[in-house]
Design an enzyme around this catalytic site. Structure first.
Site, PDB file in Angstrom:
ATOM      1  CB  ALA A   1     -74.545 112.224  67.774  1.00  0.00           C
TER       2      ALA A   1
ATOM      3  N   PRO B   1     -68.749 104.572  63.453  1.00  0.00           N
ATOM      4  CG  PRO B   1     -67.852 103.514  65.348  1.00  0.00           C
ATOM      5  CD  PRO B   1     -69.079 104.207  64.853  1.00  0.00           C
TER       6      PRO B   1
ATOM      7  CD  GLU C   1     -72.999 119.343  58.308  1.00  0.00           C
ATOM      8  OE1 GLU C   1     -71.855 118.995  58.662  1.00  0.00           O
ATOM      9  OE2 GLU C   1     -73.941 118.533  58.193  1.00  0.00           O
TER      10      GLU C   1
ATOM     11  CD  GLN D   1     -43.301 127.148  47.774  1.00  0.00           C
ATOM     12  OE1 GLN D   1     -43.675 126.305  48.589  1.00  0.00           O
ATOM     13  NE2 GLN D   1     -42.134 127.059  47.157  1.00  0.00           N
TER      14      GLN D   1
ATOM     15  N   GLY E   1     -39.447 130.081  54.377  1.00  0.00           N
ATOM     16  CA  GLY E   1     -39.147 129.428  55.648  1.00  0.00           C
ATOM     17  C   GLY E   1     -39.978 129.952  56.794  1.00  0.00           C
TER      18      GLY E   1
ATOM     19  CB  THR F   1     -65.446 112.848  51.243  1.00  0.00           C
ATOM     20  OG1 THR F   1     -66.222 112.031  50.341  1.00  0.00           O
ATOM     21  CG2 THR F   1     -65.224 112.088  52.540  1.00  0.00           C
ATOM     22  CB  SER F   2     -63.966 116.514  47.873  1.00  0.00           C
ATOM     23  OG  SER F   2     -63.553 117.608  48.654  1.00  0.00           O
TER      24      SER F   2
END
Length: 383
Positions: A124, A128, A242, A336, A340, A365-366
């Protein structure tokens, strides 16, 4: 850095692939549609020795290296990236971290049940108001005699709703900035600790993610992981490992996408010929293969790097960034190629595309990972 798998790694991969085909594949669709956590399946992984791969045998593990742990995630991710994510959060973020940084008493108490799958682990960290900026956490831990009292909240915690044992980061000395953080072991059921909400995600469904709250949660001093105010060292070494380990998940996604696309291109006919004979399909397959091969090499390099130096973030950041973005491309190209049919939920491709996207966001993030790479290249003056 050895590129080919050893005989031990080949045996591990083969046993996992058999487990995945027989026991995991039949429940993947249910996991995604119902956001279903396969508790019995997770515990089976522990019984078979797949959860404590890097843990010493004397405390219930297999005593293998990070590459073996990554191979476990890779094989699981070929069928269910969601389960691979939860296994990674349990085995690496919690269990391996605890085993590396815990006291003898902590290892004896927590490691065996975590390695066996009898208990579930989580880490953890994210809050936020502090996602990519992991050191700006606001959760406080104030000393009270031989205990600490935790107050605050955590967000987007993988395994949060189901975890029995969590490594929780909190600020113990606000005046010291990043050097005033500490890590604590908190158990489910501790008064004041609660899961506020299980989150409903776009992908990685079946891997429970939640919001956690800590209201006057009293944790004994013995549950301090590492030293007081030295949690940032635990955090940063853990983050690099990680990222290296989690890079195996997009590699598994790419393997599944390429395998299914090649098989479909060989049998699907349009305009009187197999679609694999069309050059634009061939281009897609070639690009998927090149991304997969490059990602696998970056993964192996990152795993080799963290085995020798957990402080360097460049190899692990490069591996996870490249592989995660490549896996999203691969999943979309696989859809792709299947046309379908690929867009239908009868096939796993749309699920793999949704799952892949998280890997560009989680574990930094990247964008953040690119900053880590660039700043290590440029040196101290550019941090």
């Amino acid at each position: 850095m050895e590129l080919s798998l050893s005989s031990e790694e080949q045996a591990l991969t083969a046993s996992l692939r058999t487990f995945v085909q027989r026991e995991l594949s039949p429940v993947c669709d249910r996991m995604d549609r119902e956001d279903y956590w396969p508790d019995a399946l997770f515990r089976r992984l522990g019984e078979l020795g797949f959860l404590g791969v890097t843990i010493p045998p004397e405390v219930g593990g297999a005593g293998l290296d990070y590459r073996a742990q990554a191979l476990v995630l890779l094989e699981i991710a070929r069928a269910s990236p969601a389960l691979a994510l939860s296994v990674g959060a349990h085995s690496n973020l919690c269990l391996d971290n605890l085993c590396r940084n815990g006291s003898e008493e902590q290892r004896a108490r927590y490691v065996p049940p975590l390695a066996s799958g009898a208990r579930i682990g989580a880490l953890a960290l994210t809050e936020p108001g502090s996602g990519s900026d992991a050191t700006s956490i606001r959760t406080r831990a104030e000393r009270k005699g031989r205990s600490f009292v935790l107050n605050g909240s955590k967000q987007f915690i993988t395994n949060g709703p189901i975890a029995d044992v969590l490594i929780v980061y909190a600020r113990t000395d606000p005046s010291r900035g990043t050097h005033g953080l500490s890590a604590f072991l908190v158990e489910k059921g501790t008064p004041g600790f609660a899961t506020n909400r299980k989150l409903d995600k776009m992908g990685m469904r079946g891997s429970p993610t939640g919001e956690l709250s800590f209201v006057n949660v009293e944790v004994p001093e013995d549950n301090l992981l590492g030293k007081e105010n030295e949690g940032v060292a635990v955090m940063m070494s853990g983050l690099n490992v990680e990222r290296a380990i989690l890079a195996a998940i997009p590699v598994g996604i790419m393997e599944a996408c390429l395998e299914q696309s090649v098989a479909y291109a060989r049998q699907r006919e349009q305009f009187g010929q197999k679609i694999g004979s069309f050059q634009l399909i061939q281009e897609k397959l070639a690009n998927m293969y090149m991304d997969l091969a490059a990602s696998r090499l970056l993964l192996y390099e990152a795993l080799d790097s963290v085995s020798h130096d957990k402080r360097s973030g460049k190899p692990s950041s490069a591996a996870l960034t490249f592989a995660s973005e490549a896996s999203t491309r691969a999943a979309l190209q696989a859809i792709q190629i299947h046309g379908g049919y690929g867009y239908m939920r009868d096939l796993p491709l749309e699920r793999l595309a949704r799952d892949a996207k998280l890997l560009e966001i989680g574990a930094g993030t990247s964008e953040i990972r690119r900053l880590i790479i660039a700043r290590e290249l440029l040196g101290e003056g550019f941090r």
